[in-house]
Design an enzyme around this catalytic site. Sequence first.
Site, mmCIF file in Angstrom:
data_model
loop_
_atom_site.group_PDB
_atom_site.id
_atom_site.type_symbol
_atom_site.label_atom_id
_atom_site.label_comp_id
_atom_site.label_asym_id
_atom_site.label_seq_id
_atom_site.Cartn_x
_atom_site.Cartn_y
_atom_site.Cartn_z
ATOM 1 N N GLY A 17 37.976 48.925 35.517
ATOM 2 C CA GLY A 17 39.289 49.143 36.124
ATOM 3 C C GLY A 17 39.159 49.514 37.583
ATOM 4 C CB ALA A 18 36.375 48.727 39.846
ATOM 5 C CB SER A 20 44.388 49.191 40.302
ATOM 6 O OG SER A 20 45.707 49.648 40.509
ATOM 7 N N GLY A 21 44.148 52.201 41.416
ATOM 8 C CA GLY A 21 44.329 53.575 40.988
ATOM 9 C C GLY A 21 43.063 54.400 40.949
ATOM 10 N N GLY A 23 40.285 54.073 39.275
ATOM 11 C CA GLY A 23 39.035 53.327 39.382
ATOM 12 C C GLY A 23 38.698 52.981 40.812
ATOM 13 C CE1 TYR A 158 47.478 54.973 29.490
ATOM 14 C CE2 TYR A 158 48.265 57.213 29.094
ATOM 15 C CZ TYR A 158 47.456 56.333 29.786
ATOM 16 O OH TYR A 158 46.614 56.794 30.762
#
Length: 380
Positions: A17-18, A20-21, A23, A158
């Site tokens: 998940g690098a 965005s956000g 990551g 989630y």
Amino acid sequence: MPIKLKPLVEQVLVVTGATSGNGLATVEEAVRRGAAVVAVSRNEAALIALRDRLATDSGRIAICVADVSDLAAVERVVDVAVGAFGHFDSWINNAGIGTYGTLDQVPVADHRRVFDVNYFGVLHGSLVAARHLRGRGGAIVNVGSILGDRTIIQQGPYSATKHAVQALTDTLRMELEHDGAGVSVTLIKPGAIDTPFPEHARNFMDQPPRLPPPLYAPQVVADAVLFACAHPRRTLYAGGGGLLSSILSQAAPRLTDAIMEWAGTGLQQKPTDPGNPFRRDNLYRPRAAALRGSQDVHARKSSLALQAQKPSSPVLVAGLLGAGLFLVAGRYMTRGRREGEGRSCRTEGDFDIADVRRGQCIRRPRGAHLSVVTRKRTSA
């Protein structure tokens, strides 16, 4: 073998998940501190742009396009890491997706997709990393959520995955400890973080989603993750608001339920500020990547609660733990007093006692007829 983690500057990190956000913040900060990074994401264009930007500043970075829900794709990440740097020392399972809406509104297929990424993605990364690190040492860092302690209305799928990730992480830690694998396993529990998550999540509510305050910058999570790569820890909370929410939910679960039912939906909606439409809904395919959300929110740049969990602040750690224990103890002391009152009512010598709950009693002379008083709940 004992757990011995290298200084961060000597490490090679894998981050899913690098782009965005949390990551992205982790990749940028790791490279800034001198670590080498293998950045993993579904978004090939964003990965290439990230590599080109960081490599220009002499950063050591390799990229791998992979959907973490695909085990074969995750296994290829190891090949990339070994090919670029010869090995890796820490693996960060960060990739995640979500939905907004009630359990009934979210289609079952979307429930499964959230589990495929958030739970099975962490499982895939954990298994692959453990096989590589076993016997040579290193760290596995899973990014969970405070919603692994306390679910929130409108984010049921989630929240369920984050409960599952906590169980998975604890099981993995015990198994590796039992085998003497020399691998540290840490669960990071962020609170509300100013990332594109509300824009990326698939939304079934009638208003645009947002994260409830207080919010923290993604760099707070990056700080927690990178600390765990070099210092064995069981759990780290990123953000004091999330930590207090977790403590409250343990001390007063029904009160927390009531607060959620009353205000939870409104706190997660922002009708006047829907955010960037080009980031909308990344459940099945990547969308525009970014470090922070585009909604107008205030995000704190640091977390005293996180710093208190590091070894340099034992007094603050004791204070936080003491506050949590005080709340929990207060709850059980109150319950104990009520139960004790009920027991004492029943043992008075010359009277038969009918307990009416809430510590109240009806006293009648022994042998006289007792009428039991009950209270019926009325629905609103």
